[in-house]
Motif scaffolding. Sequence first.
Motif, short mmCIF file in Angstrom:
data_model
loop_
_atom_site.label_atom_id
_atom_site.label_comp_id
_atom_site.label_asym_id
_atom_site.label_seq_id
_atom_site.Cartn_x
_atom_site.Cartn_y
_atom_site.Cartn_z
N MET A 71 36.81 53.39 2.33
CA MET A 71 35.45 53.78 2.01
C MET A 71 34.68 52.56 1.50
O MET A 71 35.04 51.97 0.48
CB MET A 71 35.43 54.88 0.95
CG MET A 71 35.72 56.26 1.52
SD MET A 71 34.29 56.90 2.45
CE MET A 71 35.08 58.29 3.31
N THR A 73 31.38 50.49 -0.01
CA THR A 73 30.27 50.69 -0.93
C THR A 73 28.97 50.42 -0.19
O THR A 73 28.92 49.58 0.71
CB THR A 73 30.38 49.74 -2.12
OG1 THR A 73 30.39 48.38 -1.64
CG2 THR A 73 31.64 50.00 -2.93
N VAL A 95 30.05 55.36 0.95
CA VAL A 95 29.43 56.18 -0.08
C VAL A 95 28.02 55.67 -0.34
O VAL A 95 27.82 54.50 -0.66
CB VAL A 95 30.26 56.15 -1.38
CG1 VAL A 95 29.59 57.01 -2.46
CG2 VAL A 95 31.68 56.65 -1.12
N GLN A 107 26.47 62.44 0.36
CA GLN A 107 26.55 61.15 -0.33
C GLN A 107 27.72 60.36 0.24
O GLN A 107 27.67 59.14 0.31
CB GLN A 107 26.70 61.31 -1.84
CG GLN A 107 26.64 59.97 -2.59
CD GLN A 107 26.44 60.11 -4.07
OE1 GLN A 107 26.41 61.21 -4.61
NE2 GLN A 107 26.27 58.99 -4.75
N ILE A 108 28.74 61.08 0.67
CA ILE A 108 29.86 60.45 1.35
C ILE A 108 29.67 60.62 2.85
O ILE A 108 29.55 61.74 3.34
CB ILE A 108 31.20 61.08 0.92
CG1 ILE A 108 31.42 60.90 -0.59
CG2 ILE A 108 32.36 60.48 1.71
CD1 ILE A 108 32.62 61.65 -1.12
N VAL A 134 30.97 54.63 -7.17
CA VAL A 134 31.55 55.03 -5.89
C VAL A 134 32.90 55.71 -6.11
O VAL A 134 33.19 56.76 -5.52
CB VAL A 134 31.70 53.80 -4.97
CG1 VAL A 134 32.55 54.13 -3.74
CG2 VAL A 134 30.32 53.29 -4.54
N VAL A 137 32.36 59.25 -7.40
CA VAL A 137 31.90 60.17 -6.34
C VAL A 137 33.09 60.61 -5.49
O VAL A 137 33.23 61.80 -5.17
CB VAL A 137 30.83 59.49 -5.46
CG1 VAL A 137 30.55 60.32 -4.21
CG2 VAL A 137 29.53 59.30 -6.25
N LEU A 138 33.94 59.66 -5.14
CA LEU A 138 35.10 59.98 -4.31
C LEU A 138 36.09 60.88 -5.06
O LEU A 138 36.63 61.84 -4.50
CB LEU A 138 35.79 58.69 -3.88
CG LEU A 138 35.00 57.84 -2.87
CD1 LEU A 138 35.63 56.46 -2.74
CD2 LEU A 138 34.94 58.52 -1.51
#
Length: 213
Positions: A71, A73, A95, A107-108, A134, A137-138
């Motif tokens: 993932m 940034t 993200v 958002q992802i 980030v 969020v994950l």
Amino acid sequence: MEIKELIAKDLLKIKAVFFRPEEPFTWASGIKSPVYCDNRLTLTAPDVRNDVENALAAVIKENYPECEVLMGTSTAGIAHAAIVGHIMGMPMGYVRSGAKDHGRQNQIEGRLEKGQKVVVVEDLISTGGSVLEVVNVLRDAGADVLGIVSIFTYGMKKGIERLKEANVKNISLTNFDEIAVVAANEGYIKQEDIKKLIAFRDNPSDESWIGAV
């Protein structure tokens, strides 16, 4: 040659990291800095880009062998996550800094299943604030964040402490101290400038390093 030295030389060569201790740059925060960093320049330098992406892939394989998804940034880590994902044959996404205000309001971006083991790809770490957003969020989405890989870190105390508090491991290809030494050895700066650079790194808000002998 060790990876950290190779990447340090690469970043200096293309001025992705540029030292100017005699005429400091001013950050948006107002802090005077002897260093300018723009790792996006690696994307337009194919030889350096190859070194960076292959090194990131090697670091992930060695340190995060269980990784299932990369993932990036937003925005600086997206291209690196995509290229490394291609090299490794691995899924990637990214993200956003905030959720979209339309469509599915993601958002992802990219498919992420709960419980999947994720490595975050970042270009630069200073105080750690943005990359930890980030990570959070994950984690909130149910991902198992194994850690972070980044091209360069300042090694600032605040960033180290934040990552430790969040229980997040970061592995950078190179760091501020290494680049300062290589810059002095190759004539980009004077040997005596290293002390100024480290003083800045240790306490960015203290400008006493400016003009110091």
